[in-house]
Design a protein around this motif. Sequence first.
Motif, mmCIF file in Angstrom:
data_model
loop_
_atom_site.group_PDB
_atom_site.id
_atom_site.type_symbol
_atom_site.label_atom_id
_atom_site.label_comp_id
_atom_site.label_asym_id
_atom_site.label_seq_id
_atom_site.Cartn_x
_atom_site.Cartn_y
_atom_site.Cartn_z
ATOM 1 N N LYS A 84 4.596 1.994 -11.477
ATOM 2 C CA LYS A 84 4.626 2.328 -13.003
ATOM 3 C C LYS A 84 5.705 1.165 -13.768
ATOM 4 O O LYS A 84 5.597 1.127 -15.060
ATOM 5 C CB LYS A 84 4.812 3.768 -13.423
ATOM 6 C CG LYS A 84 4.251 4.697 -13.018
ATOM 7 C CD LYS A 84 4.642 5.876 -13.276
ATOM 8 C CE LYS A 84 3.899 7.251 -12.895
ATOM 9 N NZ LYS A 84 4.467 8.558 -13.155
ATOM 10 N N GLY A 85 6.587 0.627 -12.881
ATOM 11 C CA GLY A 85 7.565 -0.397 -13.565
ATOM 12 C C GLY A 85 8.621 -0.285 -13.141
ATOM 13 O O GLY A 85 8.940 0.553 -12.088
ATOM 14 N N PRO A 86 9.580 -1.170 -13.552
ATOM 15 C CA PRO A 86 10.846 -1.465 -12.824
ATOM 16 C C PRO A 86 11.934 -0.348 -13.326
ATOM 17 O O PRO A 86 12.995 -0.330 -12.691
ATOM 18 C CB PRO A 86 11.330 -2.629 -13.485
ATOM 19 C CG PRO A 86 10.622 -2.919 -14.949
ATOM 20 C CD PRO A 86 9.307 -2.166 -14.768
ATOM 21 N N GLU A 87 11.751 0.571 -14.146
ATOM 22 C CA GLU A 87 12.735 1.553 -14.638
ATOM 23 C C GLU A 87 13.186 2.299 -13.437
ATOM 24 O O GLU A 87 14.691 2.343 -13.251
ATOM 25 C CB GLU A 87 12.300 2.392 -15.799
ATOM 26 C CG GLU A 87 13.380 3.302 -16.337
ATOM 27 C CD GLU A 87 12.766 4.185 -17.596
ATOM 28 O OE1 GLU A 87 13.599 4.766 -18.039
ATOM 29 O OE2 GLU A 87 11.483 3.814 -17.822
ATOM 30 N N TRP A 88 12.465 2.899 -12.743
ATOM 31 C CA TRP A 88 13.002 3.808 -11.726
ATOM 32 C C TRP A 88 13.883 2.947 -10.903
ATOM 33 O O TRP A 88 14.865 3.338 -10.234
ATOM 34 C CB TRP A 88 11.534 4.632 -11.052
ATOM 35 C CG TRP A 88 12.468 5.799 -10.438
ATOM 36 C CD1 TRP A 88 13.151 6.395 -10.611
ATOM 37 C CD2 TRP A 88 11.814 6.276 -8.916
ATOM 38 N NE1 TRP A 88 13.280 7.722 -9.665
ATOM 39 C CE2 TRP A 88 12.554 7.400 -8.739
ATOM 40 C CE3 TRP A 88 11.011 5.691 -8.070
ATOM 41 C CZ2 TRP A 88 12.400 8.311 -7.654
ATOM 42 C CZ3 TRP A 88 10.900 6.279 -6.854
ATOM 43 C CH2 TRP A 88 11.518 7.595 -6.586
ATOM 44 N N ALA A 89 13.439 1.898 -10.466
ATOM 45 C CA ALA A 89 14.269 1.125 -9.488
ATOM 46 C C ALA A 89 15.572 0.629 -9.990
ATOM 47 O O ALA A 89 16.554 0.499 -9.416
ATOM 48 C CB ALA A 89 13.218 -0.229 -9.079
#
Length: 201
Positions: A84-89
């Motif tokens: 879904k994108g870089p936010e979780w990482a």
Amino acid sequence: MTYFDFNSASEQTSFDLIPKGALVRVRMTIKPGGFDDPSQGWTGGYATRNDNTGSVYLNCEFVVMEGEFARRKMWSLIGLHSPKGPEWANMGRTFVKAILNSARGVHPGDNSPAAQNARRISGFADLDGIEFLGKVDWDKDQNGQDKSVIKAAITPDHKDYAALMGGAQGAAKAPAPANGSNAYAQATGRASVPGRPSWAQ
């Protein structure tokens, strides 16, 4: 007729949630998920991949080391990748940085070579068994019930850090050698790794 006498059995242990906001010293262990991607630096089988969502994470257990809640366990995930994108990482990287600051006694504002070296790991094995000061939060389990989790680490700039971490000594407190760049390596016997994988940048 045979009777089983339970009068001498122990009383039930309370399983009340650890209060939200409680600060506890914990040992973190990683449940290996067997997913490796050497191009990302994910080796040793520590990472877990969710086949349904494609997300990759560390499946972590936190055991309280001492005090009123000693031996209680909590479980949380540390995100490594999400389609879904870089936010979780990015949240996962922020958490790991705080864990290293907490475990190794490094002030968040310290950007000395020794402090920078203390925020580096050579692989996920360096996080397996690490002890740090954690802040308890509450989350929902799959049944919608509250559960205690660790999502934040308390670092040396917190007023209660020194008292709660006891004699934990970190890189920032180690005597810096002349060149300064390998203070943590010399204090711990671990060599710094110049070629860091993407998740450890």
